[in-house]
Design a protein around this motif. Structure first.
Motif, short mmCIF file in Angstrom:
data_model
loop_
_atom_site.label_atom_id
_atom_site.label_comp_id
_atom_site.label_asym_id
_atom_site.label_seq_id
_atom_site.Cartn_x
_atom_site.Cartn_y
_atom_site.Cartn_z
N SER A 1 0.87 -1.18 0.00
CA SER A 1 0.00 0.00 0.00
C SER A 1 0.90 1.22 0.00
N GLY A 2 0.30 2.40 -0.01
CA GLY A 2 1.09 3.62 0.02
C GLY A 2 0.56 4.58 1.06
N GLY A 3 1.48 5.11 1.87
CA GLY A 3 1.10 6.10 2.87
C GLY A 3 1.28 7.49 2.33
N PHE B 1 -3.68 8.68 8.90
CA PHE B 1 -4.87 8.06 8.28
C PHE B 1 -4.44 7.05 7.22
N ALA B 2 -3.48 7.42 6.40
CA ALA B 2 -3.01 6.48 5.37
C ALA B 2 -2.40 5.25 6.03
N LEU B 3 -1.69 5.46 7.13
CA LEU B 3 -1.08 4.34 7.86
C LEU B 3 -2.16 3.39 8.38
N TRP B 4 -3.20 3.94 9.00
CA TRP B 4 -4.26 3.09 9.53
C TRP B 4 -5.00 2.37 8.40
N GLY B 5 -5.14 3.05 7.27
CA GLY B 5 -5.72 2.35 6.12
C GLY B 5 -4.91 1.10 5.81
#
Lengths: 517, 517
Positions: free
Chosen positions: A348-350, A367-371
Motif C-alpha cells: 500500500s502507500g502512505g 490516516f493512510a497508515l491506519w488504512g
C-alpha cells in the motif's frame, strides 16, 4: 544544537536504549518482524469483490492494455494473448491471469544482508518503508532543496537506524550524480551502509544488471545462488490508465528472470488517471496489477511478485493529488480485500500532500497508515517522511512518523491478560486515595512496562517552555542529527565497499549505463 | 487576517459548502448520526475478559470502595452492601452489580434542543466531543491563558458549528466567573448558543438542581416530562483507586433520580492511580465503573448510565500522564471488550499530552481516536482541541482535529460497489494514456465524489509558498475566526434567553450556589 544533542544523548543513555552494559533491565522492543494483529476491515461485500475481480478480467480480455515494449508483447502473444500490432494493445484471457495467480508465490522470503534482517512477505506480515521517489529533500535547518547523494546516504543511515523501517528504498533522487552513474551510487549506499533488504531501480536492463551484479558481489553469490532467492525488489508503476511502458515492462521481465521481487503498483488517482469512484479506481488498479504480474509469471512461473496498490483521489478543483483522505483509506481497505482475494503479499502507500511537517501532514500520514494497517498491507511504502505527495522527503517528518510506526509496532505485541497482569493483589495492596508508584506489582515492571517515546515530549507546559518551547519537528532535528552522528554501519555492509568500488570504477570507465525510457 | 478570512470565505462559497442558493449539486455530508462501520478489535480473549470482570467483582466484594458521602453509603447499605462505619468502605456483592447491569438501559435516547440533534447512545453508535475540563485556553493569536466565559462561549459556538461534534461539554473552566454563579453562565451559554445535547456539572445538589431547572425552562418541560427523558449528561470521575467522593456520589444520585445521564468514568493512569499493566488498570476501572453505575441503579432502576473508560499510562520517570500511547490505545480496545461484556453504551477519552498543536499532538490525538473507533466507543470525549493532557483547549487544534473526525465520519458512509460504481464503461471510454477528468462517469459525480477538506491544503509547494507558507494550525485560525464571525445561533436556542436570564437574575440575587466538595 550540539548541547541539545548531548543532553538528549545523556537522557537516552539513562533510558538504557543504546544497549550499553547494565541496561539489561531496560526496554528492548523488537520491531523487526511484525505480525499484523488487527482484523482486516472490509468496505465491499464478498460478491462485490468478486465483481471487481471479474470486471478487471473483462477489462483485460475485452479492452486490453497497451504494452510499449516489443519483447513484452511477444511474451504475452506466445503465452496466448491477443496482440494488435497496430495499437500495441494486448488482450489477456482470464485463463492466463488465473494461471499467473496460481503460480505466483504466496510467501516470499526476502534475503537481506544478514539473516536477522530477512523478511517474510506474505499476508499477515507487516513491513514499513520510508518515503520513496522524491526529487527533493527538506529539513528545518537547510530548507527544501534538490536531493543529493549526501542526503540519500544520510537517509539510508536513518532507515538503517530505525528497526521499524524494514526495507531500504529510493527515498530521494540524488540529482548531483549523472544519471548514467547514479544507480551505482544508490546501490553502493544501500549495500555499504545497511544490511536491510535493498531496492534496485528498473530503469532498463543495463542498470538492472549492474544492480544484480553489485548484489552478487556484496553478498558473495554466484548467478545461480542469486536467482535461487529474492535479494532485492523494484517497484513497477504502470502508466494508468492501461499502459505499461518500456522500462517498466523490461523491469518485470528482468526481475522475474532473475527471481527478484517486482512490486507491481498502478498509481490510480481516482478522478484523474482512474475512474472517480473507489470501486472503479480499484477495478483499474486490479486489472493493471494482474496484467503486470501475469507478465512476470509468463517469464518465470513462481517469480516473486507483490500485488501493488496506491489508489487515492485528486482535488477535483485543481487536479492535485491527495493522500490520507477518506477515499484513500477506503481504497486501501478495498485493495486489501482484492489482495486477499488473490492471496498474494501486497503493498500500500502512505503519505501526505502537506507541504510542511505540520498537523495536516501528521493526520494525513496517520490516516493512510491506519488504512494500510486495517487493510493488512504487507509492505507500506512512504510510511515515514513523505511530504507534498512525494515531491519531498523530510528528515524531521521521518522521525515523527517513525514514532507513529513504533506505536503501531507496539500494538502488534500481545497484551498480557493472565491473572498476574490482572493483579488483584496489586489492587488490594493500594488503599483508597493511595498510588501504585511503589507497589510491588509496579516495581517489578516499571522499567519495561511502557513504550518510551522517540520524540514525543510529555513534560508539563512550564518545563516545556523552559526547554525552549520546541515543536515535535524541532525536537526531531536533534533525534536525526544524533542518529547520524552516532551511526555505525554494520560491519558486514562496510566489508562490501572494496569489491563494489572496484566494480563501479570499471563500469564508470566503461561509461556507466544510461536509464532507458 | 481579515483579508485571509474574506478570501477563504469566498473560496468556501465557491465550494458551495455554506448552503446558499444554487449549491444543490454540492456535497452535503451528514455527520449527525454516525454508526461505527469497523469491526471491534479485541486485545484479550473472551476468557480473559470474563476473568477481568470476575476480578473486578472480587475487588468490590472483598476489598470494597471508599464512599465519602453518607447518603450514598446508606443507599448502598439498604440495597445489601456491607458498609464499615469506621473506614467508610462499602463492599458490594456481585448480585447487586449483576442486577444493576440488568436494569441499566442498553440504549439511551438523548434529547437535545431539537429533534434533529437527538442522539441514540448505544453500542454501535459513535459520537465525538471536544476537549473538556481544561483550566486554560490557547490560540496562536492570543497565546495560552486562563479560560474565560467569552472563550467558553466561543467554544460552544464552534462545537455547535461542526456537525461532527455531537454533544456540548465543559470545554474550559470560565475562571472569570465566581464559582457560585459559574454554572449559570455555563448552562446559559450551552442553551442559548446551541441546540445540541448539553452537559451539567455535578458539583453538588444545588448546582445540579439549578441546571435541571434551567433545562426545564429552556425546553418548556414539567418536572415529570423532564424526568421521562434524558435531557443532559454529567461526567462522574471516581477518585482512583477505589474512592467515590462527595460531589461525585451526590451527582450519581441526583442524576439517577432525575433520569439524567451519568457518564461514570474512572481515570485510571496505569502505574500511578492504577496498576501498571493494561489488564490491571482496566480491572480497577471496571470495578469503579460498576460501583458507580450500581449506585445509580439502586437510586432508580433504569437510570441512564454510560460506562466510562479513560485509562492511559504515565511516564514512569516523571509521573506525567501520557495519551495516544500504545498503552492508551490498548486500554481503550480492552475497555471496549468490557463495555460490550456489559452491553452498555460507553465513553472513551482522546487527547494528547503535547504542549502545542504540532505533529506530536496530531499523532497522539489520532492514535487515541483510532483506539476509540476500533474499540467501538459510543462517546469519544476530548476528541478535538485537547492539549497538555487536558490542561488547555486549543482553538486551532479543535479545527485540525475536526478534520480528523470528519475523515472518520466519511469512513462511516458505505462505499458503493455496484456495477455502475465499478464502471467498466468508464474504463472502456478512456484510452491508454488518457485521463478521466472529462469522462461521463466523472462528470456525473465530480461535485460530490470526494470529501472536501476543512483546513488541509493540497496545493503544490510553489502555490503554498506564495500563499504565505502557512501551517495547518495557522490556516485553522482563519477557519475558526470565520466560523465565529458567521455564527448564528439556532433560533430555538436564542429564544430561551429571556426565561433563563430571569431565572439567573433571581438565583443570583439569592446568592447563587457554591460548588460542594
Amino acid at each position: 544544537m550540539v548541547d541539545d544533542a548531548a543532553r538528549d544523548s545523556r537522557r537516552e543513555r539513562r533510558r538504557g536504549r543504546t544497549g550499553e552494559a547494565g541496561s539489561e533491565t531496560s526496554r528492548r522492543p523488537d520491531y523487526r518482524s511484525l505480525k499484523n494483529p488487527f482484523l482486516p476491515q472490509p468496505i465491499f461485500s464478498d460478491d462485490q469483490v468478486a465483481a471487481i475481480h471479474d470486471t478487471a478480467l473483462r477489462v483485460l480480455e475485452e479492452l486490453g492494455i497497451k504494452v510499449l515494449l516489443p519483447q513484452a508483447r511477444e511474451l504475452f502473444a506466445r503465452a496466448g494473448a491477443l496482440v494488435d500490432p497496430d495499437t500495441d494493445m494486448v488482450r489477456l484471457g482470464r485463463d492466463m491471469v488465473t494461471a499467473a495467480l496460481t503460480s505466483a508465490p504466496k510467501s516470499i522470503q526476502a534475503r537481506a544482508g544478514t539473516r536477522a534482517r530477512d523478511l517474510t512477505l506474505e499476508l499477515g506480515s507487516m513491513t514499513f518503508l520510508a518515503g520513496c521517489g522524491a526529487p527533493n529533500v527538506t529539513d528545518l535547518e537547510r530548507g527544501r532543496r534538490p536531493g543529493t547523494l549526501a542526503d540519500f546516504e544520510d537517509l539510508m543511515r536513518l532507515v538503517q537506524h530505525f528497526d521499524v523501517l524494514h526495507m531500504l528504498g529510493p527515498c530521494i533522487e540524488p540529482q548531483d550524480v549523472d544519471n548514467r552513474y547514479r544507480h551505482y551510487a544508490v546501490n553502493r549506499a544501500q549495500l555499504t551502509l545497511s544490511d536491510k533488504f535493498p531496492f534496485v531501480f528498473a530503469r532498463g536492463t543495463p542498470q538492472v544488471e549492474d544492480g544484480f551484479e553489485m548484489l552478487r558481489l556484496a553478498r558473495g553469490l554466484s548467478e545461480d545462488e542469486f536467482r535461487a532467492n529474492a535479494h532485492c525488489y523494484t517497484v513497477i508503476n504502470t502508466n494508468s490508465p492501461r499502459q505499461l511502458d518500456i522500462p517498466m515492462a523490461q523491469g518485470i521481465i528482468d526481475f522475474a528472470r532473475a527471481g527478484q521481487v517486482s512490486v507491481i503498483t498502478p498509481f490510480c488517482l481516482a478522478g484523474a488517471m482512474a475512474p472517480i469512484t473507489v470501486a472503479g479506481a480499484l477495478t483499474l488498479q486490479h486489472a493493471e496489477a494482474l496484467a503486470g504480474l501475469t507478465l512476470a509469471q509468463i517469464v518465470r512461473p513462481g517469480a516473486p511478485v507483490v500485488y501493488g496498490s496506491f489508489s487515492s483521489n485528486v482535488d477535483m478543483k485543481s487536479g492535485a493529488p491527495a493522500f490520507g483522505t477518506p477515499e484513500h483509506v477506503k481504497a486501501t481497505l478495498g485493495a486489501g480485500q482484492l489482495a486477499r482475494f488473490t492471496g498474494l503479499p501486497w503493498r500500500s502507500g502512505g503519505g501526505s500532500a502537506a507541504n510542511i511537517s505540520d498537523a495536516q501532514a501528521a493526520h494525513e500520514t496517520q490516516f493512510a497508515l491506519w488504512g494500510s494497517v486495517l487493510a493488512g498491507a504487507t509492505m507500506c511504502i512512504h510510511a515515514a517522511g513523505w511530504l507534498e505527495g512525494g515531491l519531498s522527503v523530510s528528515f524531521e517528518k521521518l522521525v515523527t512518523d517513525v514514532e507513529a510506526l513504533q506505536t503501531v509496532a507496539e500494538l502488534c505485541a500481545p497484551t498480557p491478560g493472565d491473572s498476574d497482569s490482572i493483579g488483584f493483589e496489586a489492587i488490594a495492596e493500594v488503599q483508597p486515595g493511595g498510588h501504585f508508584f511503589s507497589a510491588g506489582h509496579t516495581m517489578a515492571r516499571y522499567r519495561t512496562a511502557f513504550y518510551e517515546p522517540l520524540v514525543a515530549d510529555w513534560s508539563n507546559f512550564g518545563n516545556w517552555t523552559q526547554s525552549g518551547s520546541k515543536t515535535a519537528s524541532e525536537r526531531a532535528t536533534g533525534v536525526w542529527r544524533r542518529a547520524l552522528a552516532d551511526f555505525v554501519p554494520p560491519a558486514s555492509a562496510v566489508a562490501t565497499a572494496g569489491v563494489l568500488d572496484e566494480f563501479i570504477a570499471r563500469r564508470t570507465q566503461e561509461g556507466g549505463a544510461a536509464p532507458v525510457s
